[in-house]
Write an enzyme that holds these catalytic residues in place. Structure first.
Site, PDB file in Angstrom:
ATOM      1  N   GLY A 285     -34.140  -4.252 -16.229  1.00 54.22           N
ATOM      2  CA  GLY A 285     -32.723  -4.613 -16.244  1.00 54.22           C
ATOM      3  C   GLY A 285     -32.621  -6.114 -16.112  1.00 54.22           C
TER       4      GLY A 285
ATOM      5  N   CYS B  89     -13.243 -15.420   3.390  1.00 48.74           N
ATOM      6  CA  CYS B  89     -13.125 -15.583   4.834  1.00 48.74           C
ATOM      7  C   CYS B  89     -14.351 -15.009   5.511  1.00 48.74           C
ATOM      8  CB  CYS B  89     -11.862 -14.896   5.314  1.00 48.74           C
ATOM      9  SG  CYS B  89     -10.433 -15.679   4.589  1.00 48.74           S
TER      10      CYS B  89
HETATM   11  N1  LLP Z   1     -35.123   1.710 -12.954  1.00 45.08           N
HETATM   12  C1  LLP Z   1     -34.704   2.233 -11.789  1.00 45.08           C
HETATM   13  C2  LLP Z   1     -34.926   3.642 -11.501  1.00 45.08           C
HETATM   14  C3  LLP Z   1     -34.042   1.417 -10.878  1.00 45.08           C
HETATM   15  O1  LLP Z   1     -33.627   1.931  -9.723  1.00 45.08           O
HETATM   16  C4  LLP Z   1     -33.833   0.052 -11.180  1.00 45.08           C
HETATM   17  C5  LLP Z   1     -33.132  -0.819 -10.240  1.00 45.08           C
HETATM   18  C6  LLP Z   1     -34.277  -0.432 -12.419  1.00 45.08           C
HETATM   19  C7  LLP Z   1     -34.941   0.423 -13.270  1.00 45.08           C
HETATM   20  C8  LLP Z   1     -34.072  -1.849 -12.857  1.00 45.08           C
HETATM   21  O2  LLP Z   1     -34.660  -2.776 -12.007  1.00 45.08           O
HETATM   22  P1  LLP Z   1     -34.703  -4.316 -12.467  1.00 45.08           P
HETATM   23  O3  LLP Z   1     -35.644  -4.419 -13.641  1.00 45.08           O
HETATM   24  O4  LLP Z   1     -33.333  -4.727 -12.836  1.00 45.08           O
HETATM   25  O5  LLP Z   1     -35.195  -5.036 -11.254  1.00 45.08           O
HETATM   26  N2  LLP Z   1     -29.119  -5.066  -6.617  1.00 45.08           N
HETATM   27  C9  LLP Z   1     -30.501  -5.491  -6.476  1.00 45.08           C
HETATM   28  C10 LLP Z   1     -31.406  -4.710  -7.389  1.00 45.08           C
HETATM   29  C11 LLP Z   1     -31.289  -3.224  -7.209  1.00 45.08           C
HETATM   30  C12 LLP Z   1     -32.106  -2.523  -8.232  1.00 45.08           C
HETATM   31  C13 LLP Z   1     -31.838  -1.086  -8.215  1.00 45.08           C
HETATM   32  N3  LLP Z   1     -32.605  -0.379  -9.172  1.00 45.08           N
HETATM   33  C14 LLP Z   1     -30.592  -6.984  -6.755  1.00 45.08           C
HETATM   34  O6  LLP Z   1     -29.573  -7.602  -6.987  1.00 45.08           O
HETATM   35  O7  LLP Z   1     -31.667  -7.551  -6.707  1.00 45.08           O
END
Ligand code: LLP
Length: 463
Positions: free
Chosen positions: A322, A391
């Site tokens: 992602g 805030c």
């Molecule tokens: N596949 C699964 C099953 C996942 O749970 C996730 C992310 C991805 C793929 C994609 O991961 P990426 O390649 O984007 O790292 N909010 C957090 C990240 C949470 C990710 C949750 N799952 C942040 O801002 O770092």
């Protein structure tokens, strides 16, 4: 643009307080290509451009704050992942990083699949024309309604996350007269070297079914017995913002070990494995991410080697990046508001957004960089903390960075690498309206997600 004089904050390395920064960069006007989207450049007049458009024009036309997304860069990164993995593997873009209809169309056109994890993400994907069989449906607590919608629409796979869900999806699929393709998400017991809140393969957490204690093997046993399910493989996602491939190596080793045990017990070779997403990007110049082709090569080699050792046919691999696709393609454009130098500490620079458009700094202690983008400056570096208008004293966008000491209210600054998990985790704290996403390409800019309005928020308030 107004320029008001203000007392200078600390500037020289020898008077700097404790912090996360390294020394001031040699040239504050330089834009490190590692952290900025592909088409970002500084024009001869000093104004930063993206897709050939000056940020000053974007600010005038669309207002600030705004997420500015480089479409050519997004497509190029999506294509690079697709090409790197080739025809024998699948790339599922993780929609949670940032999802909109335009993004779905770009992914479709570039040959990627899509991972969604809620009913509305699924609806977004379907409404923009992503074929259902190219969609994977995730989540640790999918509702019966979401599962029904996913099965009815014919999603390519549902990733099962618990024993209850194995039974629930089988029941719903059977009652709809369907056999749903599924994977089982397991936790392999790897400690990924990343922030605790985004590490997901250790056992003490909410996702997946532990490999330990034979639970994952039991999940496979149950799934294979149920008529409503076609078990196509095993899924593992070890966490996010990971640079070190050794976690994937251990995960692949353990997933393949399960495939071998399944073959030995049931005489079935599961045809697919999904190694999740989680590949890191550069938020600051100190980060050194890997290229998709290096990642593809490493993962393919690991899986092939493990399968040869286990005398298994190599399964079809899928991955779910992602952040690595969308993260570097966008920056957040802010207008500088108040500037407050604190003697012996740092200068607080307030912008017109904050933790409502980027919660990552407050939530994960994330590091970002920042640059003055509406002009160049020869002034000396000033240590700043970029903060929002909320805030809350933890409302920090960039903890420690350097900006020119002549920074003034009305200047535009931009924070790069905000394409992932910023708009998608944005909030309305203090009833601040969520910024638009403006896509730029070949000298044209268009809004792909519009700015929220006061009416949008007031419409929800029906009390
Ligand atoms: N596949 C699964 C099953 C996942 O749970 C996730 C992310 C991805 C793929 C994609 O991961 P990426 O390649 O984007 O790292 N909010 C957090 C990240 C949470 C990710 C949750 N799952 C942040 O801002 O770092």
């Amino acid at each position: 643009m107004s320029r008001s004089a203000h007392p200078a904050g600390p500037r020289h390395a020898d008077v700097l307080p404790e912090g996360h920064y390294s020394a001031p960069p040699a040239d504050l006007n330089a834009l490190d290509p590692k952290v900025w989207a592909e088409t970002v450049d500084r024009a001869a007049d000093g104004v930063v451009t993206v897709g050939g458009i000056p940020v000053t024009r974007l600010a005038e036309e669309f207002g600030t704050p705004a997420y500015v997304l480089d479409e050519a860069d997004f497509r190029a990164r999506a294509r690079a992942w697709r090409t790197a993995f080739g025809a024998d593997a699948d790339v599922f873009y993780a929609g949670k990083a940032f999802l909109s209809r335009a993004v779905v169309r770009w992914l479709h056109e570039e040959g990627l699949n899509l991972d969604v994890c809620s009913g509305v993400e699924l609806a977004t994907a379907l409404s923009a024309g992503m074929p259902a069989d190219r969609i994977a449906f995730h989540g640790n607590n999918k509702s019966a309604e979401e599962i029904t919608k996913a099965v009815e629409s014919g999603v390519g796979r549902i990733v099962l996350d618990s024993f209850q869900e194995i039974a629930r999806v089988a029941h719903i699929a059977s009652s709809l007269g369907k056999r749903q393709r599924v994977q089982i998400r397991i936790t392999v017991g790897v400690e990924a070297h990343t922030h605790e809140f985004i590490a997901t393969a250790h056992e003490d957490q909410k996702f997946g079914i532990p490999l330990a204690g034979g639970q994952a093997a039991e999940a496979v046993r149950r799934a294979l017995q149920l008529d409503g399910l076609e078990l196509i493989g095993i899924h593992s996602h070890i966490g996010s913002q990971i640079f070190d491939m050794s976690g994937f190596e251990v995960a692949a080793h353990r997933v393949v070990g399960l495939l071998r045990d399944v073959r030995d017990e049931h005489g079935v070779e599961l045809p697919e494995i999904d190694l999740g997403g989680g590949l890191g990007i550069a938020y600051t110049s100190d980060d050194d991410p890997r290229e998709p082709h290096e990642i593809a090569k490493a993962l393919t080699e690991i899986v092939t080697r493990e399968c040869e050792a286990a005398k298994l046919r190599t399964p079809r691999i899928s991955v779910e990046p992602g952040r690595a696709i969308v993260g570097p393609t966008a920056f957040t454009l802010y207008e500088v508001g108040t500037i407050k130098p604190l003697d012996g500490l740092r200068t607080y620079v307030s912008v017109d957004g904050g933790m409502s458009d980027n919660i990552r700094t407050a939530l994960y202690d994330a590091e970002y960089s920042v640059a003055l983008v509406s002009r160049v400056s020869d002034a000396e570096p000033m240590l700043v903390r970029v903060v929002g208008k909320h805030c809350e004293s933890g409302d920090i966008v960039v903890k420690d960075a350097f900006l020119p000491a002549d920074l003034a209210p009305g200047d535009l600054i931009a924070v790069p690498a905000t394409g992932a998990y910023c708009r998608s985790m944005a909030s309305n704290y203090n009833h601040v309206l969520r910024p638009p996403v403006v896509a730029v390409k070949d000298g044209e800019a268009r809004v792909i997600v519009r700015r929220e309005t006061e009416e949008d928020l007031l419409r929800l308030d029906v009390g």
